[in-house]
Design a protein around this motif. Structure first.
Motif, mmCIF file in Angstrom:
data_model
loop_
_atom_site.group_PDB
_atom_site.id
_atom_site.type_symbol
_atom_site.label_atom_id
_atom_site.label_comp_id
_atom_site.label_asym_id
_atom_site.label_seq_id
_atom_site.Cartn_x
_atom_site.Cartn_y
_atom_site.Cartn_z
ATOM 1 N N PHE A 111 0.815 -1.222 0.000
ATOM 2 C CA PHE A 111 0.000 0.000 0.000
ATOM 3 C C PHE A 111 0.848 1.270 0.000
ATOM 4 N N LEU A 112 2.079 1.208 0.514
ATOM 5 C CA LEU A 112 2.905 2.417 0.543
ATOM 6 C C LEU A 112 3.456 2.802 -0.822
ATOM 7 N N VAL A 113 3.833 1.827 -1.621
ATOM 8 C CA VAL A 113 4.400 2.148 -2.942
ATOM 9 C C VAL A 113 3.390 2.944 -3.774
ATOM 10 N N PRO A 114 2.124 2.509 -3.900
ATOM 11 C CA PRO A 114 1.168 3.328 -4.668
ATOM 12 C C PRO A 114 0.895 4.701 -4.046
ATOM 13 N N ILE A 115 0.881 4.792 -2.731
ATOM 14 C CA ILE A 115 0.664 6.090 -2.081
ATOM 15 C C ILE A 115 1.817 7.040 -2.414
ATOM 16 N N LEU A 116 3.035 6.577 -2.254
ATOM 17 C CA LEU A 116 4.205 7.418 -2.536
ATOM 18 C C LEU A 116 4.267 7.782 -4.018
ATOM 19 N N GLN A 117 3.904 6.846 -4.888
ATOM 20 C CA GLN A 117 3.884 7.138 -6.328
ATOM 21 C C GLN A 117 2.874 8.251 -6.632
ATOM 22 N N ARG A 118 1.711 8.189 -6.003
ATOM 23 C CA ARG A 118 0.706 9.232 -6.234
ATOM 24 C C ARG A 118 1.213 10.584 -5.748
ATOM 25 N N PHE A 119 1.863 10.608 -4.584
ATOM 26 C CA PHE A 119 2.418 11.866 -4.075
ATOM 27 C C PHE A 119 3.392 12.465 -5.082
ATOM 28 N N LEU A 120 4.240 11.635 -5.654
ATOM 29 C CA LEU A 120 5.237 12.113 -6.605
ATOM 30 C C LEU A 120 4.583 12.563 -7.912
ATOM 31 N N ARG A 121 3.592 11.835 -8.367
ATOM 32 C CA ARG A 121 2.904 12.184 -9.623
ATOM 33 C C ARG A 121 2.164 13.517 -9.488
ATOM 34 N N GLU A 122 1.499 13.722 -8.337
ATOM 35 C CA GLU A 122 0.704 14.937 -8.139
ATOM 36 C C GLU A 122 1.546 16.126 -7.711
ATOM 37 N N GLY A 123 2.747 15.889 -7.218
ATOM 38 C CA GLY A 123 3.603 16.979 -6.766
ATOM 39 C C GLY A 123 3.181 17.498 -5.404
ATOM 40 N N PRO A 124 3.961 18.430 -4.850
ATOM 41 C CA PRO A 124 3.651 18.959 -3.523
ATOM 42 C C PRO A 124 2.333 19.729 -3.532
ATOM 43 N N ARG B 147 14.934 9.054 -0.953
ATOM 44 C CA ARG B 147 15.338 9.868 -2.109
ATOM 45 C C ARG B 147 14.258 10.881 -2.511
ATOM 46 N N LEU B 148 13.201 10.970 -1.716
ATOM 47 C CA LEU B 148 12.125 11.901 -2.048
ATOM 48 C C LEU B 148 12.343 13.224 -1.351
ATOM 49 N N ASN B 149 11.820 14.269 -1.944
ATOM 50 C CA ASN B 149 11.854 15.588 -1.348
ATOM 51 C C ASN B 149 11.015 15.549 -0.071
ATOM 52 N N SER B 150 11.485 16.159 0.997
ATOM 53 C CA SER B 150 10.767 16.105 2.273
ATOM 54 C C SER B 150 9.389 16.747 2.206
ATOM 55 N N SER B 151 9.133 17.579 1.187
ATOM 56 C CA SER B 151 7.813 18.200 1.081
ATOM 57 C C SER B 151 6.759 17.199 0.627
ATOM 58 N N HIS B 152 7.185 16.049 0.127
ATOM 59 C CA HIS B 152 6.233 15.043 -0.323
ATOM 60 C C HIS B 152 5.735 14.164 0.820
ATOM 61 N N VAL B 153 6.591 13.913 1.797
ATOM 62 C CA VAL B 153 6.249 12.958 2.849
ATOM 63 C C VAL B 153 6.592 13.544 4.212
ATOM 64 N N SER B 154 5.637 13.517 5.100
ATOM 65 C CA SER B 154 5.934 13.820 6.495
ATOM 66 C C SER B 154 5.031 12.957 7.340
ATOM 67 N N GLU B 155 5.514 12.581 8.486
ATOM 68 C CA GLU B 155 4.745 11.710 9.364
ATOM 69 C C GLU B 155 4.479 12.421 10.675
ATOM 70 N N SER B 156 3.454 11.967 11.324
ATOM 71 C CA SER B 156 3.223 12.425 12.690
ATOM 72 C C SER B 156 2.654 11.256 13.464
ATOM 73 N N ARG B 157 3.032 11.196 14.726
ATOM 74 C CA ARG B 157 2.569 10.117 15.587
ATOM 75 C C ARG B 157 1.894 10.718 16.803
ATOM 76 N N MET B 158 0.917 9.998 17.270
ATOM 77 C CA MET B 158 0.275 10.396 18.520
ATOM 78 C C MET B 158 1.226 10.036 19.666
ATOM 79 N N PRO B 159 1.326 10.862 20.682
ATOM 80 C CA PRO B 159 2.219 10.529 21.801
ATOM 81 C C PRO B 159 1.745 9.319 22.572
#
Length: 160
Positions: free
Chosen positions: A105-118, A148-160
């Motif tokens: 599931f992550l590969v298609p999500i990351l691919q979509r992020f890259l295709r659509e841009g920031p 290898r992706l630009n940090s503007s494409h992916v960021s994570e957040s976790r609940m404490p």
């Protein structure tokens, strides 16, 4: 003033004993809940044979990150999920632990992020995990695949 007492010969049952009757002969009203909509999912047969990641037409940066992990081809669940998800289909997949579901599931999500841009600071994907341990594992997968992706494409957040 008369005192009311309870006797065996009394016509009224004592409070708290026997069935209670509603006055006026009204029956309780029950409101039926509407049935939840049935979501139709169809089972899709797929060839579980490994597929080289190059055949998916992935962004070069994502493909490079996958190759950095030493992956050349898909595992069975990935062979079934990735092509459908890349086409934009919703997918439900079940497989045993360690079979590559997270990458499926992550590969298609990351691919979509890259295709659509920031985009503006909007949530574009939400991944829910039933345990903190699994959430950490998923986060690690995102980190490894997106090195290898630009940090503007992916960021994570976790609940404490």
């Amino acid at each position: 003033m008369k005192a009311h007492t309870s006797h065996a010969s009394s016509k009224r049952p004592a409070r708290g004993r026997g069935p209670r009757r509603r006055s006026g002969g009204h029956k309780p009203t029950f409101h039926a809940r509407p049935e939840p909509p049935v979501i139709a999912y169809e089972q899709t047969a797929f060839d579980p044979a490994p597929i080289p990641f190059e055949k998916f037409g992935l962004d070069a940066r994502l493909l490079s990150g996958i190759q950095d992990l030493g992956w050349a081809e898909t595992r069975s669940v990935q062979s079934g999920v990735i092509p459908l998800a890349l086409e934009g289909h919703d997918v439900i997949a079940c497989a045993e632990t360690g079979t590559g579901k997270t990458a499926a599931f992550l590969v298609p999500i990351l691919q979509r992020f890259l295709r659509e841009g920031p985009r503006d600071a909007k949530t574009r994907a939400l991944v829910l995990a039933p345990t903190r341990e699994l959430a950490v594992q998923i986060e690690d997968q995102v980190d490894r695949k997106s090195t290898r992706l630009n940090s503007s494409h992916v960021s994570e957040s976790r609940m404490p």
